[in-house]
Design an enzyme around this catalytic site. Structure first.
Site, PDB file in Angstrom:
ATOM      1  N   TYR A  97      36.703   8.659  14.317  1.00  0.00           N
ATOM      2  CA  TYR A  97      37.661   9.444  13.511  1.00  0.00           C
ATOM      3  C   TYR A  97      37.129   9.549  12.073  1.00  0.00           C
ATOM      4  O   TYR A  97      37.008  10.642  11.527  1.00  0.00           O
ATOM      5  CB  TYR A  97      39.047   8.787  13.503  1.00  0.00           C
ATOM      6  CG  TYR A  97      39.899   9.260  12.352  1.00  0.00           C
ATOM      7  CD1 TYR A  97      40.103   8.440  11.246  1.00  0.00           C
ATOM      8  CD2 TYR A  97      40.447  10.529  12.346  1.00  0.00           C
ATOM      9  CE1 TYR A  97      40.840   8.882  10.158  1.00  0.00           C
ATOM     10  CE2 TYR A  97      41.191  10.983  11.266  1.00  0.00           C
ATOM     11  CZ  TYR A  97      41.382  10.152  10.175  1.00  0.00           C
ATOM     12  OH  TYR A  97      42.116  10.598   9.095  1.00  0.00           O
ATOM     13  N   LYS A 153      35.553  12.914   9.629  1.00  0.00           N
ATOM     14  CA  LYS A 153      35.953  13.304   8.263  1.00  0.00           C
ATOM     15  C   LYS A 153      34.715  13.368   7.360  1.00  0.00           C
ATOM     16  O   LYS A 153      34.555  14.280   6.557  1.00  0.00           O
ATOM     17  CB  LYS A 153      36.975  12.316   7.699  1.00  0.00           C
ATOM     18  CG  LYS A 153      38.335  12.357   8.383  1.00  0.00           C
ATOM     19  CD  LYS A 153      38.993  13.720   8.241  1.00  0.00           C
ATOM     20  CE  LYS A 153      40.365  13.783   8.893  1.00  0.00           C
ATOM     21  NZ  LYS A 153      40.965  15.128   8.827  1.00  0.00           N
ATOM     22  N   SER A 177      40.264  11.607   4.308  1.00  0.00           N
ATOM     23  CA  SER A 177      40.928  10.310   4.407  1.00  0.00           C
ATOM     24  C   SER A 177      40.125   9.232   3.696  1.00  0.00           C
ATOM     25  O   SER A 177      38.899   9.295   3.646  1.00  0.00           O
ATOM     26  CB  SER A 177      41.075   9.950   5.889  1.00  0.00           C
ATOM     27  OG  SER A 177      41.399   8.588   6.037  1.00  0.00           O
ATOM     28  N   GLY A 217      38.236  -3.010  13.455  1.00  0.00           N
ATOM     29  CA  GLY A 217      38.031  -1.832  12.594  1.00  0.00           C
ATOM     30  C   GLY A 217      38.800  -1.900  11.299  1.00  0.00           C
ATOM     31  O   GLY A 217      38.514  -1.149  10.374  1.00  0.00           O
TER      32      GLY A 217
END
Ligand code: WQD
Length: 339
Positions: A148, A152, A124, A291
């Site tokens: 998250y 990745k 991502s 974020g």
């Protein structure tokens, strides 16, 4: 080729399975249905007019994964299965690290043990953190703002190190920007459980009257109109990008941005959606979402040069296809409460 697609019942996974089947490959889907529906498998088969093999399994479970590899000759793996809600990852970091990172390790270990040489990984743009746009694959990755994103980054690191230690293994890491839209049949598309986190499904549900009003998270970013800028890419283009990456995968590790290279603000997307679908999307400007970054869009020269792939579909077709799917989508949104 016989391809194992983890998370193949999900939004991007299902569209990629259809592209793989259309390109003449065979597909085995492994999905635990934690964020997808079993009837998507039937829809994949009816759209492609081909059968797929489906295992309802958690791919972080080594026993379940080895069972699949021992029953089938697999020539490649495309690994989509992962949790992907940023806010949720802040609330339940351990679940995210376990599910997303362990599943990658289990799968790449199975590839080594069963002699599977091709591995395509769903990464991502979040891994770029707050770098300067446009994001380029060779950039140093900055800390992301959430677990998250870190899952990745860690998964990419593991895959790079394993591939560098094993000349038999070829890995393609695909960094997605913002996938939106749906298959032209209107049968499959983005249908998140509960209130959508992402912008496009929220817009389509407001347009349909399932939700009252869109909250625009901040209009004080340093962008064209103050609202967040993102690189929206049609999910069908994204699916084609996976087929291109798989079919052109040579030894070593290859990292590609899958985007359009264009940035679109929230207000620009709302306007495009209203114009092409002749609907209204009422919205209100609210505070920033923790974020979020100002701008995120891709430099797409490497994927064009090395894979000969470019996104073909424009913003209007993304908005049109997303709306078509929403209109056909009879899934009742249970307990949808306004925030
Ligand atoms: C897009 C823009 C929001 C909702 C995330 C993940 C990324 C990928 C895609 C997994 C932003 C604004 C949003 C809303 C809004 N997921 N927005 N109101 O955050 O860019 O990317 O989803 O791979 O990894 O980071 O996507 O659609 O949530 O937001 O104003 O109700 O829309 O502030 O500017 P995002 P998004």
């Amino acid at each position: 080729m016989n391809i194992l697609v983890t998370g193949g019942a999900g939004y991007i996974g299902s569209h990629t399975c259809i592209a793989l089947l259309k390109a003449g490959h065979d597909v085995i889907i492994a999905d635990n249905l934690s964020n997808s529906k079993r009837d998507t498998i039937k829809k994949i088969e009816s759209i492609s007019k081909k059968e797929v093999i489906f295992y309802e399994v958690d791919v972080s479970c080594e026993k379940s994964v080895n069972n699949i590899f021992s029953k089938h000759i697999i020539q490649g793996v495309i690994h989509f299965a992962s949790f992907k809600a940023i806010g949720e990852s802040v609330q339940n970091p351990l679940e995210y690290y376990y599910n997303n990172v362990v599943s990658t390790m289990v799968l790449i270990k199975a590839c080594e043990n069963f002699g599977v040489g091709k591995f395509v990984f769903s990464s991502s743009a979040t891994v770029y953190g707050n770098n300067e746009v446009p994001f380029v694959e060779s950039m140093n990755l900055l800390p992301t703002t959430n677990p998250y994103g870190e899952t990745k980054v860690m998964s990419e690191r593991i895959l790079i190190d394993v591939a560098n230690s094993n000349p038999y293994l070829s890995v393609s890491i695909l960094r997605y920007f913002n996938p939106v839209g749906a298959h032209e049949s209107g049968l499959i598309g983005e249908s998140p459980n509960g209130v959508p986190n992402n912008l496009m499904p929220y817009i389509t549900q407001v347009a349909k009257g399932k939700l009252k009003k869109l909250s625009v998270f901040g209009d004080d970013y340093s962008t064209i109109d103050g609202t967040g800028v993102r690189d929206y890419i049609h999910v069908l283009d994204l699916a084609d990008g996976h087929v291109a990456a798989l079919e052109n995968l040579i030894e070593g590790v290859h990292i590609y941005n899958l985007g359009t290279g264009k940035g679109t603000s929230v207000l620009e997307l709302i306007k495009a959606f209203e114009e092409v679908n002749l609907v209204e999307v009422p919205y209100q400007i609210c505070g920033r979402r923790p974020g979020d970054i100002d701008s995120c869009f891709a430099d797409v020269s490497k994927v064009a040069r090395e894979l000969g792939w470019r996104a073909k579909r424009d913003l209007l077709s993304m908005c049109r296809d997303a709306w078509e799917f929403e209109k056909n989508n009879q899934e009742i949104c249970l307990n949808v409460s306004e925030e």
